[in-house]
Design a protein around this motif. Structure first.
Motif, mmCIF file in Angstrom:
data_model
loop_
_atom_site.group_PDB
_atom_site.id
_atom_site.type_symbol
_atom_site.label_atom_id
_atom_site.label_comp_id
_atom_site.label_asym_id
_atom_site.label_seq_id
_atom_site.Cartn_x
_atom_site.Cartn_y
_atom_site.Cartn_z
ATOM 1 N N PRO A 172 -52.868 -30.298 -5.533
ATOM 2 C CA PRO A 172 -53.232 -28.788 -4.426
ATOM 3 C C PRO A 172 -54.564 -28.659 -3.842
ATOM 4 O O PRO A 172 -54.447 -27.816 -2.762
ATOM 5 N N SER A 173 -55.339 -29.164 -4.419
ATOM 6 C CA SER A 173 -56.802 -28.295 -3.101
ATOM 7 C C SER A 173 -56.645 -28.578 -2.041
ATOM 8 O O SER A 173 -56.657 -27.984 -1.121
ATOM 9 N N ILE A 174 -56.323 -30.250 -2.061
ATOM 10 C CA ILE A 174 -56.222 -30.466 -0.368
ATOM 11 C C ILE A 174 -55.444 -29.901 0.352
ATOM 12 O O ILE A 174 -55.237 -29.668 1.316
ATOM 13 N N GLY A 175 -54.118 -29.482 -0.529
ATOM 14 C CA GLY A 175 -53.520 -28.883 0.715
ATOM 15 C C GLY A 175 -53.184 -27.138 0.564
ATOM 16 O O GLY A 175 -53.303 -27.256 2.046
ATOM 17 N N ARG A 176 -54.204 -27.318 0.140
ATOM 18 C CA ARG A 176 -54.899 -25.598 0.301
ATOM 19 C C ARG A 176 -56.187 -25.621 1.883
ATOM 20 O O ARG A 176 -56.310 -25.068 1.987
ATOM 21 N N GLN A 177 -57.106 -26.573 1.115
ATOM 22 C CA GLN A 177 -57.679 -26.772 2.156
ATOM 23 C C GLN A 177 -57.664 -27.264 3.565
ATOM 24 O O GLN A 177 -57.807 -26.686 4.695
ATOM 25 N N TRP A 178 -56.359 -28.116 4.005
ATOM 26 C CA TRP A 178 -55.841 -28.412 5.314
ATOM 27 C C TRP A 178 -54.563 -28.044 5.524
ATOM 28 O O TRP A 178 -53.544 -27.725 6.591
#
Length: 210
Positions: free
Chosen positions: A54-60
C-alpha cells in the motif's frame, strides 16, 4: 599366555568416538548460525513486502498489477532458479556459492531501498530472488557439512528449518512495523515552515511549523 593388551599406566584416556562426532567441527558454530539467519532472511523477504505494497502504491501511484510484480518477481526467480542453483552449489562448493548469493542479495536489497521508481524496484527484486536461490541450497549444505554425526546433523537441519518457519510468521509483522516506522519518520522530516503573519515591511514575524 596372550590376552587383551592393557593400556599403559600414565597414558591419557582417549575421548569417546561418539562424543567427538556429536560436536560440530571447530569454527563451524558461527557458520551454522549464519546459515540459519540466511534462511530466515530469505523466507522473510518473500512475505515482508506484502505489508509495504500500500505504501509503495501511494508513493509511485502504481497499479495493482504492477504492485503484484514487486512480490511475484522475487518468488518467480527464486523458484525458477532453485534447482539450478543447487547444481551450481555442488560444482563450485557451498562456501563460494553462499558468498556469491549473499553478495547479490545484499546489493539488490540496497538497490530496492534506493529505487527511484517502480520499474527499478521490480528489477532489483527479481535479481534479489536469484541471489536468494543461490543462498538457500548453499546454507543447507553448510549446515550438513558442520557435523559428522547424523543425529547432530538432523538437529542442525531442524534449527535451520525452524528459522524459515519463524520468518513466515514474522514477515507481515516486521513489514508492517517497518512501513509504519518509516512513515512516521518521514512525516516528522517533512516539515513545512509557513509564515503565520508578516510585518508591514513584508518580513515574517514568526514561523508556524506544520
Amino acid at each position: 599366555m596372550t590376552g587383551t593388551p592393557q593400556p599403559e599406566s600414565g597414558a591419557a584416556p582417549r575421548p569417546a568416538r561418539g562424543a567427538a562426532a556429536n560436536r560440530p567441527r571447530p569454527g563451524r558454530r558461527a557458520t551454522v548460525l549464519v546459515a540459519c539467519l540466511a534462511f530466515f532472511v530469505i523466507t522473510l523477504d518473500t512475505t515482508v513486502a506484502n505489508a509495504a505494497l500500500p505504501s509503495i502504491g501511494r508513493q509511485w501511484d502504481g497499479q495493482v498489477s504492477a504492485l503484484q510484480w514487486v512480490v511475484t518477481a522475487y518468488t518467480l526467480l527464486f523458484a525458477a532458479l532453485l534447482l539450478s542453483a543447487g547444481a551450481i552449489c555442488d560444482r563450485i562448493g557451498a562456501s563460494r556459492a553462499f558468498t556469491i548469493g549473499l553478495s547479490v542479495f545484499t546489493l539488490m536489497s540496497a538497490l530496492c531501498g534506493l529505487a527511484p521508481d517502480l520499474t527499478v524496484l521490480i528489477a532489483a527484486r527479481a535479481v534479489q530472488g536469484a541471489g536468494a536461490a543461490v543462498m538457500m541450497p548453499a546454507s543447507l549444505a553448510l549446515v550438513r557439512q558442520a557435523y559428522d554425526s547424523a543425529a547432530q546433523r538432523a538437529r542442525g537441519i531442524a534449527r535451520w528449518t525452524a528459522g524459515g518457519g519463524a520468518a513466515v510468521a514474522a514477515g507481515p509483522v516486521v513489514g508492517g512495523a517497518l512501513t509504519r516506522g518509516l512513515r512516521l519518520v518521514g512525516s516528522h522530516v517533512e516539515v513545512s515552515r509557513i509564515p503565520a503573519r508578516t510585518t508591514p515591511c513584508g518580513h515574517p514575524e514568526r514561523w508556524r511549523i506544520l
